[in-house]
Design an enzyme around this catalytic site. Structure first.
Site, short mmCIF file in Angstrom:
data_model
loop_
_atom_site.label_atom_id
_atom_site.label_comp_id
_atom_site.label_asym_id
_atom_site.label_seq_id
_atom_site.Cartn_x
_atom_site.Cartn_y
_atom_site.Cartn_z
N SER A 157 -31.74 -20.07 -43.48
CA SER A 157 -32.78 -20.88 -44.11
C SER A 157 -32.14 -21.68 -45.23
O SER A 157 -31.07 -21.31 -45.73
CB SER A 157 -33.87 -19.96 -44.68
OG SER A 157 -34.74 -20.66 -45.54
N TYR A 170 -36.67 -13.14 -50.89
CA TYR A 170 -36.32 -13.85 -49.66
C TYR A 170 -35.02 -14.62 -49.82
O TYR A 170 -34.16 -14.59 -48.93
CB TYR A 170 -37.46 -14.79 -49.27
CG TYR A 170 -37.25 -15.49 -47.95
CD1 TYR A 170 -37.06 -14.76 -46.78
CD2 TYR A 170 -37.26 -16.88 -47.87
CE1 TYR A 170 -36.87 -15.40 -45.56
CE2 TYR A 170 -37.08 -17.53 -46.65
CZ TYR A 170 -36.89 -16.78 -45.50
OH TYR A 170 -36.70 -17.42 -44.30
#
Length: 272
Positions: A157, A170
């Site tokens: 990501s 995250y």
């Protein structure tokens, strides 16, 4: 912000074999394993790789979903939980030979500040994003090497490169995933295995943000509010298809993909 499961032998790829199994539409008769294939990017990737000509193995926890999708695309469904060592080992045994591993399983939970963080949320994110990737890589690298032209695709990501408020757990996990991919590439140097990292930015999928906000669909929808065209799962699947269908000597190390509306983590154009 970003939105988004023994020593090696000294082998070199056999050019004749690689040429014989590659066509303009993609490699035929080669097995690709996709983890987290029950929804979102994983499901879209399974569909795309099947269309490219791969024999696709769909791995995820939700048996009903992957079996339905496997029937749709002519693939195989294998129930697997990437947070469980035995489950991953069983997946590798059942699959056997493998040329492509798409380590896609992952996810995010919570948007708390670091000082308010739920340690269990952070633990889960590290386990599924980092250790889950580690488990499947360890399980499949021997088969990837043996294929003579293996490829590991790690689904990371933009959160693996830039942090943002509320995303500590995250971003920490995805930074770990990025570090794993970059280290693996160094350690496999000289082996016939490519390592690619796909780093999507804002992707609107049916479950990612809803899970992040503990099932609060309204809060999840606000993430995309005013964004005319966030990425969709199929956009990321296109990226996976691109990297795995390059010639065997071409390794796309990192592919960052964001919607036009997203210039950076905190810089998103919202209409109205």
């Amino acid at each position: 912000m970003p939105l988004d499961d023994a020593p090696l032998d000294d082998m070199t790829p056999d050019a004749t074999t690689a040429d014989a199994t590659t066509t303009a539409a993609g490699p035929r008769g080669r097995t690709a394993v996709v983890t987290g294939a029950s929804s979102g990017i994983g499901a879209a990737t399974a569909r795309r790789l099947a269309a490219d000509g791969f024999d696709v193995v769909l791995a995820a926890r939700r048996e009903d979903r992957i079996r339905a999708l496997a029937e749709e695309v002519g693939g195989r469904a294998v129930v697997c939980d990437v947070t469980d060592d035995a489950s991953v080992a069983a997946l590798a045994r059942e699959v056997g030979g493998c040329a492509v591993l798409v380590a896609n399983a992952g996810g995010a939970v919570g948007m708390d500040a670091v000082v308010d963080a739920d340690v269990e949320d952070w633990r889960w994110m590290y386990d599924v994003n980092v250790l889950g990737t580690l488990r499947v890589v360890k399980a499949f690298v021997p088969a990837l090497v043996a294929s003579g032209d293996g490829h590991v695709v790690v689904m990371s990501s933009t959160a693996g490169r830039i942090v943002y408020e509320g995303g500590g757990g995250y971003t920490a996990a995805k930074h770990g995933t990025t570090a794993l991919a970059e280290t693996l590439r160094l350690e496999l140097l000289g082996q016939p295995v490519r390592v690619s990292e796909i780093a999507p930015g804002m992707v609107a999928t049916e479950e990612f943000s809803t899970k992040r906000f503990h099932g609060d669909a309204e809060a999840a929808a606000k993430v995309y509010e005013g964004v005319a065209e966030p990425l969709v799962a199929e956009d990321v699947a296109d990226c996976v298809s691109f990297v795995v269908t390059r010639p065997p000597h071409v390794d796309v190390d990192l592919l960052v993909v964001k919607p036009l509306a997203q210039a950076a983590q905190h810089r998103v154009h919202r209409e109205g």
